[in-house]
Each structure stands twice: as structure tokens, then as C-alpha cells.
Design a protein around this motif. Structure first.
Motif, PDB file in Angstrom:
ATOM      1  N   ILE A  88       0.821  -1.213   0.000  1.00  0.00           N
ATOM      2  CA  ILE A  88       0.000   0.000   0.000  1.00  0.00           C
ATOM      3  C   ILE A  88       0.853   1.260   0.000  1.00  0.00           C
ATOM      4  CG2 ILE A  88      -1.839  -1.185   1.264  1.00  0.00           C
ATOM      5  CD1 ILE A  88      -1.211   0.751   3.588  1.00  0.00           C
ATOM      6  N   PHE A  89       0.320   2.315  -0.584  1.00  0.00           N
ATOM      7  CA  PHE A  89       0.926   3.637  -0.441  1.00  0.00           C
ATOM      8  C   PHE A  89      -0.072   4.634   0.154  1.00  0.00           C
ATOM      9  CE2 PHE A  89       1.550   7.962  -2.125  1.00  0.00           C
ATOM     10  CZ  PHE A  89       2.679   8.275  -1.389  1.00  0.00           C
ATOM     11  N   CYS A  90      -1.310   4.670  -0.400  1.00  0.00           N
ATOM     12  CA  CYS A  90      -2.233   5.740   0.026  1.00  0.00           C
ATOM     13  C   CYS A  90      -3.334   5.243   0.972  1.00  0.00           C
ATOM     14  CB  CYS A  90      -2.864   6.418  -1.186  1.00  0.00           C
ATOM     15  SG  CYS A  90      -4.116   5.425  -2.029  1.00  0.00           S
ATOM     16  N   ALA A  91      -3.704   3.969   0.893  1.00  0.00           N
ATOM     17  CA  ALA A  91      -4.850   3.420   1.650  1.00  0.00           C
ATOM     18  C   ALA A  91      -6.100   4.263   1.451  1.00  0.00           C
ATOM     19  CB  ALA A  91      -4.515   3.293   3.142  1.00  0.00           C
ATOM     20  N   ASN A  92      -6.207   4.854   0.294  1.00  0.00           N
ATOM     21  CA  ASN A  92      -7.297   5.795   0.037  1.00  0.00           C
ATOM     22  C   ASN A  92      -7.886   5.591  -1.350  1.00  0.00           C
ATOM     23  OD1 ASN A  92      -8.943   8.017   0.578  1.00  0.00           O
ATOM     24  ND2 ASN A  92      -7.475   9.456  -0.315  1.00  0.00           N
ATOM     25  N   GLY A  93      -7.600   4.447  -1.959  1.00  0.00           N
ATOM     26  CA  GLY A  93      -8.195   4.150  -3.259  1.00  0.00           C
ATOM     27  C   GLY A  93      -7.611   4.918  -4.413  1.00  0.00           C
ATOM     28  N   GLN A  94      -6.482   5.605  -4.216  1.00  0.00           N
ATOM     29  CA  GLN A  94      -5.977   6.498  -5.252  1.00  0.00           C
ATOM     30  C   GLN A  94      -4.812   5.923  -6.055  1.00  0.00           C
ATOM     31  OE1 GLN A  94      -7.264   9.768  -5.854  1.00  0.00           O
ATOM     32  NE2 GLN A  94      -8.890   9.037  -4.527  1.00  0.00           N
ATOM     33  N   CYS A  95      -3.934   5.133  -5.423  1.00  0.00           N
ATOM     34  CA  CYS A  95      -2.661   4.808  -6.072  1.00  0.00           C
ATOM     35  C   CYS A  95      -2.638   3.432  -6.747  1.00  0.00           C
ATOM     36  CB  CYS A  95      -1.521   4.894  -5.067  1.00  0.00           C
ATOM     37  SG  CYS A  95      -1.488   3.529  -3.886  1.00  0.00           S
ATOM     38  N   SER A  96      -3.563   2.560  -6.385  1.00  0.00           N
ATOM     39  CA  SER A  96      -3.682   1.224  -6.990  1.00  0.00           C
ATOM     40  C   SER A  96      -2.485   0.314  -6.720  1.00  0.00           C
ATOM     41  CB  SER A  96      -3.895   1.319  -8.509  1.00  0.00           C
ATOM     42  OG  SER A  96      -4.995   2.117  -8.777  1.00  0.00           O
ATOM     43  N   GLN A  97      -1.684   0.612  -5.717  1.00  0.00           N
ATOM     44  CA  GLN A  97      -0.523  -0.232  -5.417  1.00  0.00           C
ATOM     45  C   GLN A  97      -0.887  -1.426  -4.529  1.00  0.00           C
ATOM     46  OE1 GLN A  97       2.790   0.390  -6.699  1.00  0.00           O
ATOM     47  NE2 GLN A  97       1.299   1.444  -7.992  1.00  0.00           N
ATOM     48  N   CYS A  98      -2.097  -1.427  -4.021  1.00  0.00           N
ATOM     49  CA  CYS A  98      -2.470  -2.435  -3.021  1.00  0.00           C
ATOM     50  C   CYS A  98      -3.260  -3.578  -3.639  1.00  0.00           C
ATOM     51  CB  CYS A  98      -3.309  -1.784  -1.938  1.00  0.00           C
ATOM     52  SG  CYS A  98      -4.831  -1.086  -2.596  1.00  0.00           S
ATOM     53  N   LYS A 108      -8.570  -3.645  -5.227  1.00  0.00           N
ATOM     54  CA  LYS A 108      -7.727  -2.777  -4.399  1.00  0.00           C
ATOM     55  C   LYS A 108      -8.017  -3.125  -2.947  1.00  0.00           C
ATOM     56  CE  LYS A 108      -8.928   1.200  -6.276  1.00  0.00           C
ATOM     57  NZ  LYS A 108      -8.973   2.533  -6.855  1.00  0.00           N
ATOM     58  N   CYS A 110      -7.212  -1.870  -0.176  1.00  0.00           N
ATOM     59  CA  CYS A 110      -7.524  -0.838   0.817  1.00  0.00           C
ATOM     60  C   CYS A 110      -8.983  -0.411   0.744  1.00  0.00           C
ATOM     61  CB  CYS A 110      -6.604   0.368   0.655  1.00  0.00           C
ATOM     62  SG  CYS A 110      -6.937   1.397  -0.772  1.00  0.00           S
TER      63      CYS A 110
HETATM   64  S1  FES Z   1      -3.097   1.768  -1.254  1.00  0.00           S
HETATM   65 FE1  FES Z   1      -3.478   3.275  -2.786  1.00  0.00          FE
HETATM   66  S2  FES Z   1      -5.262   2.441  -3.774  1.00  0.00           S
HETATM   67 FE2  FES Z   1      -4.991   1.112  -2.094  1.00  0.00          FE
END
Ligand code: FES
Length: 712
Positions: A88-98, A108, A110
Motif C-alpha cells: 500500500i501507499f495511500c490506503a485511500n483508493g488512489q494509487c492502486s498499489q495495493c 484494491k 484498501c
Molecule cells: S493503497 Fe493506494 S489504492 Fe490502495
């Protein structure tokens, strides 16, 4: 394992990431927080799920990413381009890394609530299941007077204004609860006590606003509901718990908040590099101790308060790095960290994150006046987490597209302009009234609202260490350890006798005690309600030469006991001495610790603490950092060097860069890399007016194709 990961630092042949995923094992750990000085630990239902075939437990309904990290799993998959681990990077649905694979579909983590029996695997290349038969439903279209995207402080405040007038409102939020970023804030808020709950903890303000909205029957609140796009027929597609529908509003209010900026440095994609919001989500919302040792990058309010939240969660803060000569956040936040012994390193920058599969070290260095690293100043710290708090940018895509398609659109809160949550409540109220007027309601927008919103947005002023002080050792009197003009009146509102005032400029000025001897009755409300923990109360009544000084205290509560001696420190973090605790009382979640000491120390005594032991860095003299190897586009793993080359070749259009490098073509839709690419343009001396911005195309959030067909 080491060699396995090192080998993957080149482009992998197709399918190699899958092989890596099958051989990578992370030890299972219990990373839950079981005690916290502010937050209660709620009882939650445990459910079983599997992670790469191993049975784990989590709490039903919590974000799947939090369940995984609570079990010590920080690597969620391996990138197909270079095999590098991702999490995870943002835990906010924005970065798609999770991204992970949940029951055969990429999701996703998060944004997915944990359910009993989920079968979760590393993100890897999977082929979609084929279905022999399936059924679809028509996509419903619903009309509403007002659609509000975002249920944070501005969206909820607008909902209240609209609800009071009986307007038909649908307010959606993509999280499982309302309040936006307020949910993540355990500290008391600044601002105006009368107008926006100064002195109340952030997560409680979110609860208060939601409760108020729910009084109005005309307002529907829908959580777990994500806006996907604005279409040219003036509808907005929203997805709620997997069901897709179209909303046709007469008015649209975009209260989508802000997203965190990413930073380009080698190692920036390692799991353990978190945006500040992700860190606060894990620690404060989901009570997951995601770190043992953290380095904070960024000395604005977000970074400073993130450091304090980390300490409250039992996480060691190794230091805070700020590139500017001074921290940009409130001094009261900075002082809280300094007093706890956290080194604040201004004029420093992050050089590199190092680690094998996750963050293990951070390298920082000092900057000269031209922003160049001073050779020989590199320092390496052992950490498992790097918290990036390097600024926010408005989520504007819905506003821009709605304007283009002629929708009557408004914006409020951080989606309009980045500022404190107190200002967002005001801009939300104002937007609510503007919408009411546009709907033909006879309603006024009080003239002073705009003015108050501007005051609440104001930046901190100069530090002023000199002030008038109460001189005599008689009666009770408060001492203000608040040295900077900031918009806050929590202490003046707390004094029921009117003995505390700010100056003529209003709530942005430093407060003062204006009473005489015996005017203060020692109620301690100013001490307990100051959000900066910057008021102490001196009680000279019983023993004028050895008064009792009362301090607010919110950290290692069990370490402070009546009769024991505590370390008392001054405004600059220097130890004054160790003095006995006379009394401890509890006001809400804050302890008021009363300590007896000689009068000569009473006015300079700012805090009682147990200082964190300073961690010494290893001094390492490194070669110039290979900054062009830094990843800029996380989704496609495109480096700064690849983008710089295209710019040097003459590209001035963000869309050209996308085509030439694939930067911005990944799952997050350029939400993470756009600002970093802008920075490379600046580094190359290209003025902003020469750059053609990227065309933002819907959808703004990933969604499975079946949703549009109403697939059951
Ligand atoms: S951690 Fe960024 S979208 Fe889930």
C-alpha cells in the motif's frame, strides 16, 4: 530471499513475477494495537480468510489491506515489469498499489472490506474466469436535486445546510464510514470553538457532523459508494457495494478532498513507504501497528501530527526531515515532537530508501541554499517505515469534467483549496447555501462566512518568543506555550470568566491571560482543551514559593503516577528537573498531571515527558545519488530518467510523455505520477505555461467491466 529479490531488478521475462510470488514468504506476526492513550479498542467479530493458501484472521468489515498488515504481510504482490515488491501507499483508493487477487478478481485491498472465507492471493497475472451463463440487469438512473461526492467535513457541512431546507440530497462516500480524513485524526482540532468544534478530537467531529446530517430526512447518506465518472449526458456513474447506477442531479457538489503527493527517490516503491494518510488509516482508524521505527519526510502539519500519532501508537519516530529552513506546520505541533526528543532536521532531504523486499533503511542528507545535497552529510538510519507527508493536491477531476459537460457544479473543502478541516466545514456550509440559492430558496449567505473561512485557511505567522506574563506568585494563572499566530480560539472559549483573550486581529493572535489575581478559579479547562497541549496552569495558593503546575499529557499514561518524579522540560526541550507528581485527573482522554516545583521554574515548565532515546545514524559517505533511477509512475514502473529523456528530446505535452513512456497509463490513471512529472519539468527549467496538461479521461477509478452490464 535476498538474492531472489536482487535478481529481479531488471525487466523480467513474462510470468516471472508469478514465480516470485509463489516463492516469497513473509512471517506471520500480530501487529494489532491493544492499547492506545486516546482510542478505545473496540470489540470486533473475527473472521478467517486465506492469504496465498495460509489461514489468517482479521476483523469482519475492516479494509483487507489492514487485515493483511495486521498479520505482518506488507508485500501484496510483485510488479510484472521489474518483479519489484509492492504494497500500500495511500490506503485511500488512489494509487492502486495495493492490488491483490480476491476470489479470482483483482481488487484494491484498501477499499475492500474483509469477509469470512475470502481467498486472497498476491497480485499476479491471472486470467479471468469464463462464465457459461450469466444474467444482467438494466442500469438504473436516479434523479436527485443535489449529489454530493464526498462525506468529509465539507460534504457533511453542506448536507446539513441543504437538509435544514428539506432539499433532496444524496451524499456518497467511498469509505465504510463518514467523516473523510477526520476519521483518522485523534488530536483536538484548532479553529473556532463556536463555529467548527475547536478543542474537539477530529474523529469525534466526524461523528458529530454525521449525527447532525442524519436528523434530516431529505438527505440520504450512502457509504462504500464510489463515483466513477461524469458523463456528457450530465449523469454521474456510482458504484455501491458492486452495484452500478447512474445519478442525474440538478446540482453537483464535489467534496472529494485531496490526494497525497508522491516523491521521486530511489527505493520509493518499497513496501513500507507510506503516504501520511495511509499511516494514519492503519494506526488510528484500524489500530494496526504497521511500524516499529519510522522516519517522517515533511514538516507540514500532516507530517508533524503524523509523528505524534506514531508515538501515541507506540512507534519510535527516528526523526523528521524537512527540506525548507523551517517546518511549515504549526509550531505547537512541532514543539510536541521536539519535547519528546524527536530530532527535527530542517534543510535535509531523503536520498534513498533501502531494503530487501521492504524498507530497512533510509538515507538522508543535508541541503545547501541551492537545494543541492552537501557531500559528506549522508546519514543512514535503520527504519522499517518512511512516512511521506510532502503535500496534497486537490481531487479536481470531477469538477473539471462536470464543468465541461455543463453541469451546475460546486466544490468545497480540499477539492476546492487545500486547507485545514475547520476551513472545509465553512466552505461546505457556503457551498450548501450557494446551492440553495441556485435552487431558488430564499436564503442568505452571511457575509462574515467567507471572511471566517479565509481566517481559518490562514497560514501560521512568525514565531514570537517574547510575551507579557503574569508576574506574581499568587493565586492561579495560566501560562501559554503558544508562540505563533494560528487560527484557534479553543482556550479563550474554554475560559468561562472571559480571562483569556486573543488580540485585536481576532482568533489568529496568540492568547493572553487578562485577569487579575483571584480572577482565575483554576478550573483547568484551558489546559485540557488546548489542541496544541500548550497551556499549563500555575497554582500558587497553598505554597507560593513551590507552586503546583498542571500539564496536559496524552502519551505513556501508565508511566505517570502520583508520588513518582517526572521529567519536566521547558519550551525549548531542555530538561528543567525531576519533580514529584501531586495529582492526576482525567479530562476526556487527556490526563492533567500536577507537579510541584520551585516558582522560578513554574512559568518556563512546558511539559512532562518521558523522552524518546535519540537514535544515532550510521554516517555513510555515499556517491551522488542515482536519482534518475527513481520510479515516477508506480503503476508502470517508469523511471525519472525515462521521463527526463523525453523532456530533453523536446516533449512539452503531458500526453506525449504518456505515449512515449507509458507513464500515467496504469491503473491509478496518473493520479500519483502527474505532480512528480511536473516537478521534473521544473527541474529541467521548463516553465508551467509551456506545458500542455494531461487529458483526464474517465473512468477515474478502476471497476470491473461486468458492473456496467449490471452483471449479477
Ligand atoms: S493503497 Fe493506494 S489504492 Fe490502495
Amino acid at each position: 530471499m535476498q538474492s531472489l529479490l536482487n535478481r529481479t531488478q531488471q525487466i523480467l521475462p513474462s510470468g516471472s513475477a508469478n514465480i516470485l510470488a509463489r516463492t516469497f514468504i513473509q512471517p506471520i506476526q500480530d501487529r494489532r494495537i491493544y492499547q492506545h492513550p486516546i482510542l478505545e479498542i473496540p470489540e470486533k467479530k473475527k473472521v478467517d480468510f486465506t492469504w496465498n493458501g495460509v489461514k489468517l484472521q482479521g476483523y469482519e468489515g475492516e479494509a483487507l489491506s489492514s487485515s493483511l498488515i495486521a498479520n505482518g504481510q506488507t508485500v501484496f504482490g510483485f510488479h510484472t515489469r521489474d518483479g519489484s515488491p509492492q504494497g500500500i501507499f495511500c490506503a485511500n483508493g488512489q494509487c492502486s498499489q495495493c492490488m491483490v487477487v480476491v476470489d479470482g478478481l483483482s481488487k484494491k485491498s484498501c477499499m475492500i472490506p474483509l469477509e469470512e472465507g475470502m481467498n486472497v492471493k498476491y497480485a499476479e497475472l491471472t486470467l479471468p474466469k469464463s462464465h457459461e451463463s450469466f444474467s444482467t440487469k438494466d442500469i438504473p438512473t436516479k434523479e436527485v436535486d443535489v449529489l454530493i461526492i464526498g462525506g468529509g467535513p465539507s460534504g457533511l457541512s453542506a448536507s446539513i445546510e441543504l437538509g435544514k431546507q428539506g432539499v433532496d440530497v444524496l451524499c456518497i462516500d467511498d469509505k465504510d464510514r463518514f467523516g473523510g480524513k477526520l476519521v483518522l485524526q485523534t488530536h483536538k482540532f484548532f479553529g473556532s470553538a463556536e463555529e467548527c468544534y475547536a478543542g474537539t478530537r477530529g474523529y469525534r467531529i466526524g461523528e458529530i457532523l454525521e449525527k447532525e446530517v442524519r436528523k434530516y430526512e431529505s438527505v440520504t447518506l450512502k457509504n462504500n459508494s464510489t463515483a466513477l465518472a461524469v458523463y456528457s449526458d450530465k449523469t454521474i456513474g456510482i458504484l455501491t457495494n458492486g452495484k452500478y447506477e447512474l445519478i442525474k442531479p440538478k446540482k453537483l457538489l464535489v467534496a472529494t478532498g485531496a490526494r497525497e503527493k508522491f516523491l521521486s527517490f530511489p527505493g520509493n516503491t518499497l513496501p513500507g513507504v507510506y503516504g501520511a494518510g495511509a499511516f494514519q488509516t492503519l494506526v488510528n482508524r484500524d489500530l494496526v501497528k504497521c511500524s516499529d521505527k519510522v522516519m517522517i519526510i515533511g514538516g507540514g502539519n500532516v507530517g508533524l501530527i503524523g509523528g505524534y500519532h506514531a508515538i501515541q501508537a507506540g512507534i519510535e519516530v527516528v526523526g523528521l526531515v524537512e527540506a525548507l529552513p523551517e517546518c511549515g506546520g504549526y509550531k505547537v505541533h512541532e514543539d510536541k515532537l521536539r519535547r519528546l526528543g524527536v530530532p527535527i532536521m530542517t534543510r535535509h532531504t531523503i536520498v534513498e530508501a533501502k531494503g530487501d523486499g521492504k524498507v530497512e533503511q533510509v538515507v538522508i542528507a543535508q541541503l545547501d541554499d541551492n537545494w543541492n545535497i552537501i557531500e559528506g552529510t549522508y546519514q543512514t538510519y535503520d527504519v522499517d517505515t518512511i512516512l511521506l507527508a510532502v503535500g496534497l493536491e486537490e481531487c479536481r477531476e470531477f469538477t473539471d469534467k462536470a464543468k465541461k459537460y455543463g453541469l451546475d457544479v460546486y466544490s468545497a473543502g480540499d477539492a476546492q483549496e487545500i486547507a485545514e478541516a475547520s476551513a472545509a466545514m465553512f466552505t461546505g456550509k457556503i457551498a450548501g447555501r450557494k446551492i440553495l440559492k441556485s435552487l431558488g430558496k430564499k436564503i442568505q449567505i452571511p457575509e462574515e462566512w467567507e471572511e471566517k473561512a479565509e481566517i481559518l485557511k490562514s497560514k501560521p505567522g512568525e514565531v514570537q518568543l517574547e510575551r507579557e506574563q503574569f508576574e506574581d506568585n499568587e493565586g492561579f494563572f495560566p501560562v501559554f506555550h503558544c508562540f505563533q499566530d494560528i487560527p484557534c480560539d479553543a482556550c479563550t472559549a474554554a475560559c468561562s470568566h472571559g480571562n483569556i483573550e486573543t488580540g485585536e486581529e481576532g482568533i489568529t493572535e496568540i492568547p493572553q491571560f487578562i485577569g487579575e489575581v483571584d480572577d482565575c478559579d483554576g478550573c483547568l479547562r484551558c489546559v485540557s482543551e488546548c489542541p496544541g497541549l500548550a497551556v499549563t496552569l500555575v497554582d500558587c495558593n497553598d505554597d507560593p514559593d513551590n507552586p503546583v503546575v498542571t500539564f496536559p499529557y496524552e502519551i505513556w499514561k501508565s508511566d505517570v503516577k502520583v508520588g513518582s518524579k517526572v521529567e519536566v522540560i521547558d519550551d525549548f526541550g531542555a530538561t528543567i528537573g525531576r519533580f514529584p507528581v501531586e495529582r492526576i485527573i482525567k479530562r476526556g482522554e487527556t490526563l492533567l498531571v500536577s507537579v510541584k516545583m520551585p516558582f522560578k521554574y513554574a512559568k518556563s515548565a512546558a511539559s512532562v515527558v518521558k523522552k524518546i532515546e535519540k537514535v544515532d545514524p550510521q554516517l555513510i559517505y555515499e556517491k551522488k545519488s542515482p536519482k534518475d533511477s527513481s520510479i515516477v509512475c508506480r503503476c508502470e514502473r517508469i523511471t525519472a530518467g525515462e521521463i527526463r529523456k523525453v523532456i530533453k528530446d523536446g516533449a512539452r505535452d503531458m500526453n506525449q510523455i504518456k505515449i512515449a513512456t507509458r507513464a500515467g497509463m496504469g491503473a491509478c490513471g496518473s493520479k500519483t505520477c502527474n505532480s512528480v512529472i511536473g516537478r521534473i519539468f521544473r527541474e529541467e527549467g521548463i516553465p508551467p505555461e509551456d506545458i500542455t496538461p494531461r487529458v483526464m479521461r474517465p473512468l477515474y477509478v478502476e471497476v470491473s467491466m461486468g458492473a456496467f452490464a449490471g452483471l449479477d
